[in-house]
Design a protein around this motif. Structure first.
Motif, mmCIF file in Angstrom:
data_model
loop_
_atom_site.group_PDB
_atom_site.id
_atom_site.type_symbol
_atom_site.label_atom_id
_atom_site.label_comp_id
_atom_site.label_asym_id
_atom_site.label_seq_id
_atom_site.Cartn_x
_atom_site.Cartn_y
_atom_site.Cartn_z
ATOM 1 N N TRP A 1 0.797 -1.229 0.000
ATOM 2 C CA TRP A 1 0.000 0.000 0.000
ATOM 3 C C TRP A 1 0.832 1.283 0.000
ATOM 4 O O TRP A 1 0.322 2.346 -0.341
ATOM 5 C CB TRP A 1 -0.985 0.024 1.186
ATOM 6 C CG TRP A 1 -0.318 0.134 2.529
ATOM 7 C CD1 TRP A 1 0.072 -0.887 3.339
ATOM 8 C CD2 TRP A 1 0.044 1.333 3.207
ATOM 9 N NE1 TRP A 1 0.664 -0.396 4.468
ATOM 10 C CE2 TRP A 1 0.648 0.972 4.417
ATOM 11 C CE3 TRP A 1 -0.088 2.693 2.899
ATOM 12 C CZ2 TRP A 1 1.126 1.903 5.329
ATOM 13 C CZ3 TRP A 1 0.382 3.630 3.820
ATOM 14 C CH2 TRP A 1 0.981 3.221 5.013
ATOM 15 N N TRP A 2 2.099 1.220 0.360
ATOM 16 C CA TRP A 2 2.910 2.445 0.428
ATOM 17 C C TRP A 2 3.216 2.902 -0.987
ATOM 18 O O TRP A 2 4.017 2.307 -1.691
ATOM 19 C CB TRP A 2 4.191 2.209 1.219
ATOM 20 C CG TRP A 2 5.004 3.441 1.418
ATOM 21 C CD1 TRP A 2 6.153 3.777 0.770
ATOM 22 C CD2 TRP A 2 4.731 4.521 2.312
ATOM 23 N NE1 TRP A 2 6.616 4.988 1.204
ATOM 24 C CE2 TRP A 2 5.751 5.475 2.160
ATOM 25 C CE3 TRP A 2 3.712 4.785 3.226
ATOM 26 C CZ2 TRP A 2 5.798 6.653 2.887
ATOM 27 C CZ3 TRP A 2 3.755 5.961 3.947
ATOM 28 C CH2 TRP A 2 4.784 6.878 3.780
ATOM 29 N N GLY A 3 2.568 3.928 -1.411
ATOM 30 C CA GLY A 3 2.681 4.428 -2.774
ATOM 31 C C GLY A 3 1.359 4.270 -3.498
ATOM 32 O O GLY A 3 0.575 3.375 -3.176
ATOM 33 N N PRO A 4 1.092 5.141 -4.455
ATOM 34 C CA PRO A 4 -0.150 5.043 -5.226
ATOM 35 C C PRO A 4 -0.221 3.709 -5.978
ATOM 36 O O PRO A 4 0.805 3.084 -6.242
ATOM 37 C CB PRO A 4 -0.062 6.214 -6.206
ATOM 38 C CG PRO A 4 0.995 7.110 -5.676
ATOM 39 C CD PRO A 4 1.926 6.260 -4.871
ATOM 40 N N ALA B 1 -2.651 5.996 -1.732
ATOM 41 C CA ALA B 1 -1.931 4.941 -1.019
ATOM 42 C C ALA B 1 -2.754 4.422 0.163
ATOM 43 O O ALA B 1 -2.992 3.217 0.283
ATOM 44 C CB ALA B 1 -0.573 5.458 -0.548
ATOM 45 N N GLN C 1 -5.703 2.115 -0.328
ATOM 46 C CA GLN C 1 -5.477 0.692 -0.602
ATOM 47 C C GLN C 1 -5.508 -0.167 0.660
ATOM 48 O O GLN C 1 -5.563 -1.396 0.578
ATOM 49 C CB GLN C 1 -4.122 0.508 -1.292
ATOM 50 C CG GLN C 1 -4.012 1.222 -2.613
ATOM 51 C CD GLN C 1 -2.615 1.137 -3.161
ATOM 52 O OE1 GLN C 1 -2.357 0.340 -4.042
ATOM 53 N NE2 GLN C 1 -1.708 1.929 -2.628
#
Length: 160
Positions: free
Chosen positions: A41-44, A150, A153
């Motif tokens: 999930w870290w980041g688009p 991010a 998600q």
């Protein structure tokens, strides 16, 4: 979507994101504490992360890169300042060059806190900037929308 608010406070140089989840605090904490879950999930969504180093202890670091749809890699790092599992994490967040060396781009100090709320968990993620110019620069680079995407998600991961 789990993000319930994003507050830009230029006077206090903070960006505060609030997200609510239908999961216990301990489960939401695992999304930060487990590097394989963090990279999901870290980041688009179109820039998935790969976590290379993950040490959530005071003085520890997290290093990662995000991969663009075209295959370009964008590196970043955290320096962990404080951690209190499963409730809070504080870290300095910065960019790195292709070798992983911290760049001269602005850094932020991030404070993440998890609280029991309405039978689930409320996450507050506050980023503190050194100047208004730095805050505006990172906002123009897409930091706010990137965080929203991010964090958005996380819900799907919590149901796995």
């Amino acid at each position: 979507m789990s993000v319930t608010s994003i507050d830009k406070d230029f006077e206090n140089l903070t960006l505060t994101l609030i997200a609510d989840f239908d999961a216990p605090v301990e489960r939401v904490w695992q999304l930060w504490a487990d590097p394989r879950q963090l990279e999901r999930w870290w980041g688009p969504p179109t820039y998935p992360a790969t976590v290379e180093e993950h040490d959530l202890t005071p003085g520890g670091s997290v290093t990662y890169f995000m991969t663009s749809p075209e295959g370009e890699r964008y590196r970043g790092w955290w320096r962990v300042s404080a951690v209190s599992p499963p409730k809070s994490l504080e870290f300095i967040d910065g960019f790195a060059d292709q070798d992983g060396t911290p760049s001269d781009m602005p850094t932020t100090t991030s404070h993440m806190q998890l609280l029991t709320h309405d039978g689930g968990t409320r996450m507050e993620l506050r980023s503190v900037f050194d100047s208004r110019e730095q805050m505006e620069q990172l906002a123009e680079m897409g930091m706010i929308e990137g965080l929203r995407l991010a964090i958005g998600q996380m819900d799907a991961l919590l149901t796995d």
